[in-house]
Design a protein around this motif. Structure first.
Motif, short mmCIF file in Angstrom:
data_model
loop_
_atom_site.label_atom_id
_atom_site.label_comp_id
_atom_site.label_asym_id
_atom_site.label_seq_id
_atom_site.Cartn_x
_atom_site.Cartn_y
_atom_site.Cartn_z
N ASN A 218 0.83 -1.19 0.00
CA ASN A 218 0.00 0.00 0.00
C ASN A 218 0.87 1.25 0.00
OD1 ASN A 218 -2.91 -1.08 0.54
ND2 ASN A 218 -1.63 -2.17 2.01
N ALA A 219 0.22 2.41 -0.13
CA ALA A 219 0.93 3.69 -0.12
C ALA A 219 0.17 4.67 0.75
CB ALA A 219 1.05 4.24 -1.53
N ILE A 220 0.88 5.71 1.18
CA ILE A 220 0.21 6.81 1.87
C ILE A 220 0.49 8.09 1.10
CG2 ILE A 220 0.40 5.67 4.10
CD1 ILE A 220 2.53 7.86 4.79
N GLY A 221 -0.41 9.06 1.24
CA GLY A 221 -0.25 10.36 0.58
C GLY A 221 -0.30 11.47 1.61
N PRO A 222 0.84 11.82 2.21
CA PRO A 222 0.83 12.91 3.19
C PRO A 222 0.53 14.25 2.55
CG PRO A 222 2.81 11.55 3.39
CD PRO A 222 2.16 11.20 2.08
N GLY A 223 -0.05 15.14 3.35
CA GLY A 223 -0.20 16.53 2.96
C GLY A 223 1.07 17.27 3.33
N ILE A 224 0.95 18.48 3.85
CA ILE A 224 2.13 19.24 4.27
C ILE A 224 2.57 18.75 5.64
CG2 ILE A 224 3.09 21.53 4.71
CD1 ILE A 224 0.67 22.63 3.09
N ILE A 225 3.80 18.27 5.71
CA ILE A 225 4.34 17.75 6.96
C ILE A 225 5.51 18.62 7.37
CG2 ILE A 225 5.21 15.70 8.13
CD1 ILE A 225 2.42 15.37 6.84
N ALA A 226 5.60 18.91 8.66
CA ALA A 226 6.67 19.77 9.17
C ALA A 226 7.98 18.99 9.23
CB ALA A 226 6.31 20.29 10.56
N THR A 227 8.75 19.06 8.15
CA THR A 227 10.06 18.41 8.06
C THR A 227 11.05 19.39 7.45
OG1 THR A 227 9.71 17.54 5.83
CG2 THR A 227 8.91 16.18 7.66
N ALA A 228 12.30 18.96 7.34
CA ALA A 228 13.31 19.81 6.70
C ALA A 228 12.93 20.14 5.27
CB ALA A 228 14.67 19.12 6.76
N MET A 229 12.22 19.21 4.61
CA MET A 229 11.83 19.41 3.22
C MET A 229 10.88 20.61 3.05
SD MET A 229 9.99 16.66 0.63
CE MET A 229 11.32 15.47 0.75
N THR A 230 10.07 20.86 4.06
CA THR A 230 9.07 21.93 3.96
C THR A 230 9.39 23.13 4.85
OG1 THR A 230 7.71 20.94 5.73
CG2 THR A 230 7.25 20.26 3.45
N ALA A 231 10.53 23.09 5.54
CA ALA A 231 10.83 24.12 6.55
C ALA A 231 10.73 25.53 5.99
CB ALA A 231 12.21 23.87 7.14
N ASP A 232 11.32 25.77 4.83
CA ASP A 232 11.29 27.12 4.27
C ASP A 232 9.89 27.51 3.83
OD1 ASP A 232 12.66 29.56 3.21
OD2 ASP A 232 11.88 28.79 1.31
N LEU A 233 9.12 26.54 3.35
CA LEU A 233 7.78 26.83 2.84
C LEU A 233 6.81 27.23 3.94
CD1 LEU A 233 7.43 23.86 0.33
CD2 LEU A 233 7.95 26.24 -0.22
N GLU B 137 2.79 33.88 6.86
CA GLU B 137 2.37 34.28 5.51
C GLU B 137 2.65 33.16 4.51
OE1 GLU B 137 4.22 36.07 7.55
OE2 GLU B 137 2.86 37.74 8.03
N LYS B 138 3.85 32.59 4.58
CA LYS B 138 4.20 31.49 3.68
C LYS B 138 3.30 30.28 3.93
CE LYS B 138 9.12 32.38 2.77
NZ LYS B 138 10.49 31.79 2.89
N LYS B 139 3.07 29.99 5.19
CA LYS B 139 2.23 28.83 5.52
C LYS B 139 0.81 29.02 4.99
CE LYS B 139 2.61 27.16 9.67
NZ LYS B 139 2.44 26.96 11.15
N ALA B 140 0.27 30.22 5.15
CA ALA B 140 -1.09 30.49 4.67
C ALA B 140 -1.17 30.36 3.16
CB ALA B 140 -1.52 31.88 5.11
N ALA B 141 -0.13 30.84 2.46
CA ALA B 141 -0.13 30.75 1.00
C ALA B 141 -0.06 29.29 0.55
CB ALA B 141 1.06 31.52 0.44
N LEU B 142 0.73 28.50 1.26
CA LEU B 142 0.86 27.08 0.90
C LEU B 142 -0.45 26.35 1.17
CD1 LEU B 142 2.72 24.86 -0.14
CD2 LEU B 142 3.49 24.50 2.22
N LEU B 143 -1.12 26.70 2.26
CA LEU B 143 -2.38 26.03 2.58
C LEU B 143 -3.52 26.45 1.65
CD1 LEU B 143 -2.21 26.05 6.49
CD2 LEU B 143 -2.12 24.06 4.98
N GLU B 144 -3.31 27.54 0.92
CA GLU B 144 -4.27 27.88 -0.13
C GLU B 144 -4.17 26.86 -1.27
OE1 GLU B 144 -6.59 30.37 -0.78
OE2 GLU B 144 -6.48 30.74 1.38
#
Length: 260
Positions: free
Chosen positions: A182-197, A202-209
């Motif tokens: 099986n597979a999983i499909g995460p949304g936005i997860i707080a990791t190093a990959m997304t840290a800048d985003l 403001e950045k977080k709100a734009a991403l959640l749009e």
């Protein structure tokens, strides 16, 4: 009996959280990553993938109970294709023989809710065909336009690995061998990959749009680890070929009733 699991991408993010969770439950975990892991391997290359399989085989004694293909990249570059699709497939196919001696073998791969976003059809087609040369060539072309075509590399790799799981899971190699895949499909997860985003509100709100997560917003890696651990555990006996979105509601918002 203690279960032995393999986690790729174990040095950071979701992979690290999964490794730590499994170990806290008494499992033996063989971590795979570019550094800081039991097996050091570069999944962007055929040589690295072979080294991963050899290293896991040696450390495990040739038998594992669960494989968690977590390693991934999000860069608008060919390496993202190499790891997210070909690295994941090589992990699952290469370690499948080691699962066959387990009384309860399990396999899980991390896709993404980005698989629901627009993709580059030529790239997805090359991935579906298993043509790494063509896929990397297409990704090289796309990477020259990082703000447009390049942005589709990640979603295309995740769409393709989700499709691979759906096609392979019911076959004799997996379901026929009593291995839930099986597979999983995460949304936005707080990791190093997304840290800048998500570094500012403001950045977080734009991403959640772009990635709506009405249920509790951005998630921690531990939340994803718990889902992975269940899918790779003994109680998961009948999920087959599913892509489970742990995305705070993104799938429900984006696709709504269209899946029926």
């Amino acid at each position: 009996m203690t279960r032995t699991s393999v986690v790729t991408g174990s040095a950071s993010g979701i992979g690290k959280a999964t490794k730590e969770l499994l170990e806290s439950r008494g499992e033996r975990v063989i971590g795979v990553d570019l550094h800081g892991a039991d097996v050091t391997a570069d999944l962007t290359t055929e040589q690295g993938r072979a080294a991963m399989v050899d290293g896991v085989r040696e450390l495990s004694g040739g038998a594992v109970d669960a494989v968690y293909a977590v390693a991934g990249l999000s860069q608008p570059a060919p390496a993202t294709v190499a790891v997210n699709y070909f690295g994941a497939v090589a992990t699952l196919e290469g370690l499948r023989p080691l699962l066959l001696t387990s009384a309860a073998p399990r396999a899980v791969v991390v896709s993404s809710m980005a698989a629901l976003h627009p993709v580059d059809e030529p790239l997805v087609a090359a991935l579906r065909a298993g043509d790494e040369i063509a896929a990397l060539s297409r990704a090289e072309v796309m990477a020259k336009e990082p703000e447009s075509l390049g942005r589709l590399i990640y979603s295309s790799s995740k769409r393709a690995i989700s499709q691979w799981v759906r096609r392979q899971a019911p076959t004799a190699l997996w379901a026929g061998a009593a291995i839930p895949l099986n597979a999983i499909g995460p949304g936005i997860i707080a990791t190093a990959m997304t840290a800048d985003l998500i570094s500012t509100e403001e950045k977080k709100a734009a991403l959640l749009e772009m990635v709506p997560m009405p249920l509790n917003g951005v998630a921690e890696a531990e939340a994803v680890a718990h889902l992975l651990a269940w899918l790779g555990g003994v109680h998961n006996t009948h999920l087959c070929g599913q892509v489970i979105y742990i995305d705070g509601g993104s799938d429900a918002v984006i696709r709504g009733d269209s899946i029926w």
